[in-house]
Design an enzyme around this catalytic site. Structure first.
Site, PDB file in Angstrom:
ATOM      1  N   ILE B  18       0.840  -1.198   0.000  1.00 47.62           N
ATOM      2  CA  ILE B  18       0.000   0.000   0.000  1.00 47.62           C
ATOM      3  C   ILE B  18       0.878   1.251   0.000  1.00 47.62           C
ATOM      4  O   ILE B  18       0.600   2.242   0.677  1.00 47.62           O
ATOM      5  CB  ILE B  18      -0.980  -0.010   1.201  1.00 47.62           C
ATOM      6  CG1 ILE B  18      -0.217  -0.226   2.512  1.00 47.62           C
ATOM      7  CG2 ILE B  18      -2.022  -1.106   1.020  1.00 47.62           C
ATOM      8  CD1 ILE B  18      -1.101  -0.043   3.756  1.00 47.62           C
ATOM      9  N   GLY B  21       6.435  -0.202   0.153  1.00 53.66           N
ATOM     10  CA  GLY B  21       7.677  -0.783  -0.355  1.00 53.66           C
ATOM     11  C   GLY B  21       7.745  -2.300  -0.260  1.00 53.66           C
ATOM     12  O   GLY B  21       8.814  -2.887  -0.438  1.00 53.66           O
ATOM     13  N   GLY B 249       8.959  -4.315  12.199  1.00 52.29           N
ATOM     14  CA  GLY B 249       8.114  -3.478  11.343  1.00 52.29           C
ATOM     15  C   GLY B 249       8.515  -2.015  11.364  1.00 52.29           C
ATOM     16  O   GLY B 249       9.447  -1.618  12.051  1.00 52.29           O
ATOM     17  N   GLY B 251       5.734   0.750  10.196  1.00 50.34           N
ATOM     18  CA  GLY B 251       4.650   1.721  10.037  1.00 50.34           C
ATOM     19  C   GLY B 251       4.157   2.437  11.273  1.00 50.34           C
ATOM     20  O   GLY B 251       4.303   3.656  11.389  1.00 50.34           O
ATOM     21  N   GLU B 252       3.553   1.704  12.207  1.00 56.36           N
ATOM     22  CA  GLU B 252       2.841   2.399  13.291  1.00 56.36           C
ATOM     23  C   GLU B 252       3.734   3.215  14.228  1.00 56.36           C
ATOM     24  O   GLU B 252       3.357   4.336  14.582  1.00 56.36           O
ATOM     25  CB  GLU B 252       2.004   1.390  14.080  1.00 56.36           C
ATOM     26  CG  GLU B 252       0.766   0.983  13.321  1.00 56.36           C
ATOM     27  CD  GLU B 252       0.300  -0.408  13.681  1.00 56.36           C
ATOM     28  OE1 GLU B 252      -0.877  -0.558  13.989  1.00 56.36           O
ATOM     29  OE2 GLU B 252       1.132  -1.326  13.665  1.00 56.36           O
TER      30      GLU B 252
END
Lengths: 323, 295
Positions: B18, B21, B249, B251-252
Site C-alpha cells: 500500500i 515498499g 516493522g 509503520g505504526e
C-alpha cells in the site's frame, strides 16, 4: 451529485443580467464555490450562467483619481501578485493571498469571493437550517467553534471572505449591474445581517451581478494589512482576523478603518476602535486598548469564546506591526 | 515462488503493497537468496483470486511476517537448483553458491554454470518453492520502538502553533531498504502531525451527524503545516532472533509518538498542558486565556 442544468454563456452584461433574472439561474464566475454547493446539494440550479465570456469584467486598471478599478472576474491570484495593489492597498493583496489554496486562488474571482455562500457546516451539510429556510440555527445548541461572536441572530454564520474585510477597510465601492441598470454601493453596504434577512448574504437582487470593485487612491502616509488566524497553513477560512487601513501624519494616526473577519455574518467594522486610534500616537499601550475595545460586546456561544482573546491578540499584534 | 528456465522469478504472495515498499523489499530478499538481478523478479501479489494467503496490511507486520516466508520459498528453490547443478558439475552441493545468475564453486571460481543451463531447470522449465512463516520464538517479545522530538513556536496572542522541526528515531531492527524506510517514517510523521495539529472528527451533538465529512472541514496537513526540517534516524539495532530476515516493522511507531511530542513541546514553550488533540488555535487559545484569568 451535480443536478441537471442548462449552461449559458452570455456575450454581454445585458444578456447575462437577462438570463440571471430567470428563476433558478445561478451565476458562475470562478465556480470554486458554486460547484461545491451544487454537488453537496446546498441549493439547486435550473441554469448555470457563466460570466467567462464577459471581457468587461476582467482586468485591473488605474482610475483617473489615482485609484484602482478591479474587474469582478479578476482572480485572487492576480490581486495577490499585483505589485501596485501590494504597494498601495496591501490589506487587499494580503487578504487575497490568505484565501484558500493556490489552485483555488487561480480560479476564484474577487466578485465571487465577495458573493460566496457561507461555510457553516450546518448550511453546507445535511441539515435543514434556518439559512436554507428551515426552523433552526443548529449552531446555537450545536458545534459552534467556528461561528459568530458578533452580529448573529437567528443565524450565526461568519462571513467567509478574506477580501471583504480589507475592501471595507479600504472604503472600496462595488459596482452592480442588474435588470434595472447599474448602481454603486460601498462594499460595506453589500452585506446583509441575519437580523435583516437570514437567508441571504448580499443585497444583490435577482439578476444583479457585481461587475467591478473600485478602490479610492491610497491615503497619504497610508499603512495597512490583513492578518488572518487559521487552524492550518493553507486552504482554511479565518478563525478570526483583522483588516487595517491607517494613515499616519506627524507621528499620529490621522485616519483609521478597522474591520474584523471571521467573527460575524458580515465584515465587522469596529468604529469605536477607529475613534480610539485617530488623533493619537500608535504605541503599545494604545494598541492594547484598541484590541480590548475591538472585542467589547462580543457574545460568544458555547464553543467559540476562544475567539474573544484570539481576535484581541490578532488586533494587538496587527497594530503593533504598524508601529 | 517459481524460478523459470529463462532465469526469471515469479513470487506469488498475498502481501499487499500500500505504498510501503513491500514489493521492493521482497524483491531484495529473493534476489539475495537466488543471486538473480532485481529486474528479473516479478511480484504477483494481493489478489484474493490468485495469490497465497497473507494477513492484512496492518500491525506493522508485513516485512517481519511476509519476508521470512519469501525467504523460505527462495531457499527451497535454491536448494533444488543447487542440487541439480551439483549433479551436473559433479561437485558437492555445499561448495556451490549463487551469484549473478550463475552457480559458482566457492573453491574454484572458474567452475561455474549458468542458472539457465542447469539441466534440472531445463528439463522441468520451472522450479517451485513454497515458504511459510511460523510462530515467533517462544518467550520472545518483539516490539519496535520510536522516539519523536518536536520543536514548536507558539503565538501566545492567537494560539497558533507552528511546528518548526520534527525528528524521528526508530528501532525497526534491520532496515531492509533505507529509502522506503525513511519515506514511510516521513509519512508517519506527517500523519502524526495531522493528529497533533489539525485533524479531528466533529459530530453534531444534536443529531449525531458528522459536521466535517469533507476535505475542507476535516483538515489534513498541507505542505505549509509540515516543518521544513523533518529528519528520520534509524537506530539500527541488531535482532537476530525476531525472524529470519532480522527486521521488525516500520509503520505504526512512525506515527504514534508525534502528537504527544508536539503537545510536550507546546507545554515546554508556554507551560500549558493540552489534554486533547489536535492542538488548534481554538483549543490552545481557550487554555491560554483561562490561565490568564487565573493570573
Amino acid at each position: 451529485m451535480l443536478p441537471s442544468f442548462r449552461y449559458v454563456r452570455p456575450r454581454s452584461v445585458a444578456e447575462a443580467v437577462k438570463v440571471l433574472s430567470e428563476p433558478g439561474a445561478r451565476v458562475h464566475a470562478g465556480g470554486t464555490d458554486l460547484l461545491g454547493c451544487l454537488r453537496d446539494e446546498v441549493f439547486d440550479a435550473k441554469s448555470v450562467v457563466s460570466l467567462s465570456g464577459l471581457s468587461d469584467l476582467k482586468g485591473i486598471s488605474e482610475t483617473k483619481d489615482g485609484g484602482l478599478r478591479i474587474g469582478a472576474l479578476v482572480t485572487l491570484s492576480e490581486i495577490a501578485w499585483h505589485p501596485g495593489i501590494a504597494k498601495g492597498w496591501p490589506a487587499l493583496a494580503q487578504g487575497a493571498a490568505a484565501a484558500a489554496s493556490p489552485q483555488l486562488r487561480n480560479q476564484g474571482t474577487l466578485g465571487g469571493n465577495l458573493c460566496q455562500r457561507p461555510r457553516c457546516w450546518y448550511f453546507r451539510g445535511d441539515f435543514d437550517c434556518a439559512r436554507k429556510g428551515g426552523e433552526l440555527c443548529y449552531a446555537v445548541e450545536g458545534e459552534n467553534t467556528y461561528h459568530a461572536i458578533f452580529g448573529g441572530s437567528g443565524c450565526f454564520i461568519v462571513h467567509p471572505s478574506d477580501t471583504a474585510s480589507p475592501l471595507v477597510a479600504l472604503q472600496a465601492t462595488v459596482r452592480i449591474a442588474g435588470p434595472k441598470g447599474t448602481r454603486s454601493l460601498p462594499v460595506e453596504k453589500l452585506f446583509v445581517l441575519p437580523a435583516v434577512d437570514h437567508t441571504r448574504e448580499t443585497v444583490l437582487a435577482p439578476g444583479e451581478i457585481v461587475t467591478e470593485i473600485l478602490l479610492p487612491p491610497p491615503l497619504a502616509g497610508g499603512k495597512g494589512l490583513y492578518r488572518k488566524v487559521r487552524a492550518r497553513g493553507a486552504w482554511d477560512f479565518a478563525l478570526g482576523g483583522v483588516a487595517l487601513a491607517l494613515s499616519v501624519k506627524d507621528g499620529k494616526v490621522a485616519a483609521a478603518r478597522v474591520v474584523l473577519s471571521g467573527v460575524a455574518p458580515v465584515p465587522w467594522r469596529v468604529p469605536e476602535v477607529e475613534k480610539l486610534l485617530v488623533g493619537h500616537v500608535l504605541d503599545a499601550k494604545r494598541a492594547a486598548e484598541a484590541a480590548e475595545l475591538a472585542v467589547k460586546g462580543a457574545e460568544p456561544m458555547s464553543g467559540n469564546d476562544y475567539k474573544v482573546p484570539l481576535v484581541r491578540g490578532a488586533v494587538e499584534e496587527a497594530l503593533l506591526s504598524l508601529v | 515462488m517459481k524460478l523459470f528456465s529463462d532465469g526469471s522469478v515469479n513470487v506469488n504472495t498475498g502481501a499487499a503493497d500500500i505504498g510501503t515498499g513491500t514489493k521492493t523489499v521482497m524483491s531484495q530478499v529473493v534476489a539475495e537468496e537466488l543471486g538473480v538481478p532485481l529486474e528479473k523478479i516479478q511480484i504477483e501479489h494481493a489478489d484474493t483470486g490468485t495469490t497465497q494467503y497473507s494477513g492484512p496490511s496492518g500491525g506493522s507486520k508485513t516485512v517481519p511476517s511476509d519476508m521470512p516466508a519469501a525467504r523460505a520459498a527462495a531457499i527451497e528453490v535454491r536448494t533444488k537448483l543447487l542440487k541439480g547443478a551439483a549433479d551436473e558439475m559433479k561437485l558437492p552441493v555445499e561448495e556451490l553458491a549463487l551469484a549473478g545468475g550463475e552457480v559458482v564453486s566457492t573453491k574454484d571460481p572458474a567452475k561455474k554454470l549458468a542458472v539457465t543451463a542447469v539441466p534440472l531447470l531445463q528439463r522441468q522449465q520451472v522450479l517451485v518453492g513454497v515458504g511459510t512463516r511460523g510462530p515467533n520464538v517462544e518467550g520472545k517479545v518483539i516490539s519496535m520502538f520510536a522516539t519523536h522530538f518536536a520543536e514548536v513556536e507558539v503565538n501566545t496572542r492567537t494560539g497558533e502553533v507552528t511546528v518548526t522541526r520534527l525528528l524521528a528515531a526508530q528501532d525497526s531492527a534491520r532496515v531492509m531498504n533505507r529509502l522506503t524506510f525513511e519515506c514511510q517514517v516521513q509519512g508517519g510523521l506527517v500523519m502524526g502531525l495531522g493528529l497533533g495539529r489539525t485533524e479531528e472528527r466533529v459530530l453534531d451533538r444534536q443529531t449525531g451527524k458528522m459536521c466535517n465529512a469533507n476535505w475542507h472541514d476535516y483538515k489534513i496537513p498541507t505542505a505549509l503545516d509540515v516543518p521544513a526540517e523533518q529528519k528520520v534516524h534509524s537506530v539500527d539495532l541488531v535482532d537476530t532472533e525476531c525472524n529470519t530476515v532480522g527486521a521488525k516493522g516500520v509503520g505504526e511507531p512512525s506515527t504514534i509518538p508525534t502528537a504527544a511530542a508536539i503537545a510536550n513541546a507546546v507545554h515546554d514553550a508556554v507551560g500549558v498542558r493540552v489534554p486533547d488533540s489536535p492542538i488548534t488555535p481554538p483549543r490552545l487559545m481557550a487554555l491560554l486565556a483561562a490561565r490568564g484569568k487565573k493570573g
